[in-house]
Design an enzyme around this catalytic site. Structure first.
Site, mmCIF file in Angstrom:
data_model
loop_
_atom_site.group_PDB
_atom_site.id
_atom_site.type_symbol
_atom_site.label_atom_id
_atom_site.label_comp_id
_atom_site.label_asym_id
_atom_site.label_seq_id
_atom_site.Cartn_x
_atom_site.Cartn_y
_atom_site.Cartn_z
ATOM 1 N NE ARG A 40 -4.309 -1.556 1.578
ATOM 2 C CZ ARG A 40 -5.275 -1.989 2.357
ATOM 3 N NH1 ARG A 40 -5.208 -1.798 3.647
ATOM 4 N NH2 ARG A 40 -6.317 -2.580 1.843
ATOM 5 C CE LYS A 206 -20.603 -13.884 7.627
ATOM 6 N NZ LYS A 206 -20.690 -12.714 8.499
ATOM 7 N N GLY A 359 -10.381 -8.378 -0.898
ATOM 8 C CA GLY A 359 -9.090 -8.576 -0.257
ATOM 9 C C GLY A 359 -8.565 -9.990 -0.406
ATOM 10 N N GLY A 382 -14.198 -3.667 0.061
ATOM 11 C CA GLY A 382 -15.545 -3.114 0.236
ATOM 12 C C GLY A 382 -15.892 -2.102 -0.843
HETATM 13 P P1 ADP Z 1 -13.046 -11.333 -0.566
HETATM 14 O O1 ADP Z 1 -12.170 -10.804 0.563
HETATM 15 O O2 ADP Z 1 -12.244 -11.653 -1.791
HETATM 16 O O3 ADP Z 1 -14.210 -10.417 -0.841
HETATM 17 P P2 ADP Z 1 -14.558 -12.993 1.241
HETATM 18 O O4 ADP Z 1 -13.980 -12.235 2.397
HETATM 19 O O5 ADP Z 1 -15.991 -12.822 0.949
HETATM 20 O O6 ADP Z 1 -13.673 -12.727 -0.085
HETATM 21 O O7 ADP Z 1 -14.351 -14.559 1.496
HETATM 22 C C1 ADP Z 1 -13.103 -15.131 1.676
HETATM 23 C C2 ADP Z 1 -13.157 -16.270 2.654
HETATM 24 O O8 ADP Z 1 -14.110 -17.232 2.256
HETATM 25 C C3 ADP Z 1 -11.833 -16.989 2.725
HETATM 26 O O9 ADP Z 1 -11.294 -16.831 4.027
HETATM 27 C C4 ADP Z 1 -12.184 -18.453 2.459
HETATM 28 O O10 ADP Z 1 -11.507 -19.363 3.295
HETATM 29 C C5 ADP Z 1 -13.658 -18.485 2.723
HETATM 30 N N1 ADP Z 1 -14.315 -19.587 2.016
HETATM 31 C C6 ADP Z 1 -14.374 -19.795 0.693
HETATM 32 N N2 ADP Z 1 -14.998 -20.952 0.422
HETATM 33 C C7 ADP Z 1 -15.341 -21.497 1.595
HETATM 34 C C8 ADP Z 1 -16.010 -22.704 2.003
HETATM 35 N N3 ADP Z 1 -16.444 -23.571 1.103
HETATM 36 N N4 ADP Z 1 -16.178 -22.919 3.326
HETATM 37 C C9 ADP Z 1 -15.748 -22.048 4.244
HETATM 38 N N5 ADP Z 1 -15.122 -20.896 3.934
HETATM 39 C C10 ADP Z 1 -14.910 -20.630 2.633
HETATM 40 MG MG MG Z 2 -12.430 -10.819 2.756
#
Ligand code: ADP
Ligand code: MG
Length: 402
Positions: A40, A206, A359, A382
């Protein structure tokens, strides 16, 4: 969103000798006062070099962590001051006082210094509450505001949109930095009239946090590929057993509605990698989605799904990806995520647009070693999600229109 004026559009001769306030995103990981990842800080350099090169005096503002409106020594920007100084090869004057009027006088006293940094903006309670007095006090420090902190543009804080508004109220301009301008070029402009087919890949933990995005994507994209734990909730909506996988019970009905609404675009996994536990040594098995039983935990998409998702990505001219396909932090559960990262990078090599937001997705692309091959990896989780869902960002809205 309206196009915003960028720092590169300011006449360099005007900048000479002027005080310029720059909001950067120096929310870097710090362990025992040591910065473990300075990406960053690196990303802030182009804007700083432009300003310093034109002879401006730069006053930096940034937050670090969540100090909760009080001074927390472990969240001091002191390590950032040191690292920035060595990266630029010049002294950075650190203003440790957090009282805004004292900061103004300290900045005046340091008038011969070219680069100053204020202590963590969130040591002031008013930053998060977007206190207008605090913003007004900071506005007295400069004659131009440059927002280069993309990762915070989705929130209205005193050091972001508040400061931009205060500067404009004082008759000054508020513009985007080079990093923010680049983010907007890819996340906003490029996706307004994308080359088609346009495919979105969504995953992560989620559904509930990404509902607006799913909805917005369904009305825009040609295909929406869903993996990650998010897919489990869709599996439940289809009536499949999901064992002890992460499922959002409250969102099952919503997932059913999305399946109906997105019948033409939605592509769901047909097989999974499952384990009994989420840990590195756990045994894994590949199962068809109809064969999951009690005690199984879905941890990744399966090989048939990987192959199909890859095919769709190959066919696409524009790809937007947010959220890993599985628990990619664990090597044996990371295949789906890594393979999708490679598929996106390969598509980009052939001239497609590939944009990564989020992230963890950004981290996954780094881990796969393909970050330099994809068109753009966003620095704001976000903020990029909000842009994908069609929302405006207060930190951008408050800037001067082009
Ligand atoms: P980003 O930061 O790219 O927006 P998220 O924060 O929404 O992504 O989600 C990332 C998390 O989702 C990771 O820590 C990953 O381990 C978890 N994850 C992905 N698939 C699964 C799964 N099948 N079961 C539990 N956790 C999961
Ligand atoms: Mg995340």
């Amino acid at each position: 969103m309206r196009l915003k004026k960028t720092v590169s559009e300011i006449e360099p001769s005007w900048l000479t000798g002027r005080s310029v306030l720059v909001r950067a995103d120096y929310n870097v990981p710090v362990k025992d006062r040591y910065i473990t990842d300075d990406r960053r800080i690196q990303l802030s350099l182009p804007t700083l070099e432009l300003l310093l090169g034109a002879g401006a005096k730069v006053i930096l503002l940034s937050h670090l962590g969540r100090p909760g409106g009080r001074v927390v020594p472990e969240l001091s920007l002191a390590p950032v001051v040191d690292r920035l100084g060595s990266l630029l090869g010049m002294p950075v004057e650190f203003i440790t006082d957090t009282d805004p009027s004292k900061q103004v006088s300290a900045a005046q006293e340091a008038s011969s210094e070219q680069l100053l940094m204020l202590e963590n903006t969130r040591f002031n309670e008013g930053d998060l509450t977007n206190d207008s007095e605090l913003a007004m006090a900071w506005a007295r420090l400069g004659e131009l505001f440059v927002n280069d902190a993309f990762g915070t543009t989705h929130r209205a804080h005193a050091s972001t949109s508040g400061l931009a508004q205060a500067m404009v109220a004082r008759g000054h301009e508020a513009v985007s930095g080079l990093l923010v301008a680049r983010e907007l070029r890819f996340l906003d402009e490029a996706l307004r009239t994308p080359d088609r087919p346009l495919t979105a890949v969504l995953g992560g933990a989620k559904i509930s946090g990404k509902i607006d995005v799913i909805d917005a994507f369904l009305s825009q994209v040609d295909r929406l590929l869903v993996g990650g734990a998010m897919a489990n909730t869709f599996m439940r909506a289809l009536g499949f057993e999901t064992g002890s996988s992460l499922v959002e019970e409250n969102s099952v009905e919503l997932a059913a509605e999305l399946i109906k609404k997105g019948a033409d675009q939605l592509v769901l996994p047909v097989d999974f990698v499952v384990a009994k536990e989420i840990k590195a040594q756990a045994d894994t098995r590949v199962l068809d989605r109809s064969k999951i039983s009690m005690g199984d935990r879905i941890v990744d998409i399966g090989p048939k799904t990987r192959a199909h998702f890859t095919e769709v990505i190959e066919w696409s001219k524009s790809i937007v990806w947010n959220g890993p396909m599985g628990v990619f932090e664990i090597e044996s559960f990371s295949k789906g995520t890594i393979e999708i990262a490679h598929a996106v990078a390969d598509a980009c090599d052939r001239g497609s647009l590939g944009i990564i937001g989020g992230g963890d997705s950004g981290a996954a692309v780094e881990k796969a070693g393909v970050a330099s091959r994809v068109t753009h990896v966003s620095t704001g989780g976000g903020a990029s999600l909000k842009l994908f869902s069609g929302a405006t960002l207060p930190g951008i809205e408050s800037l001067t229109n082009r």
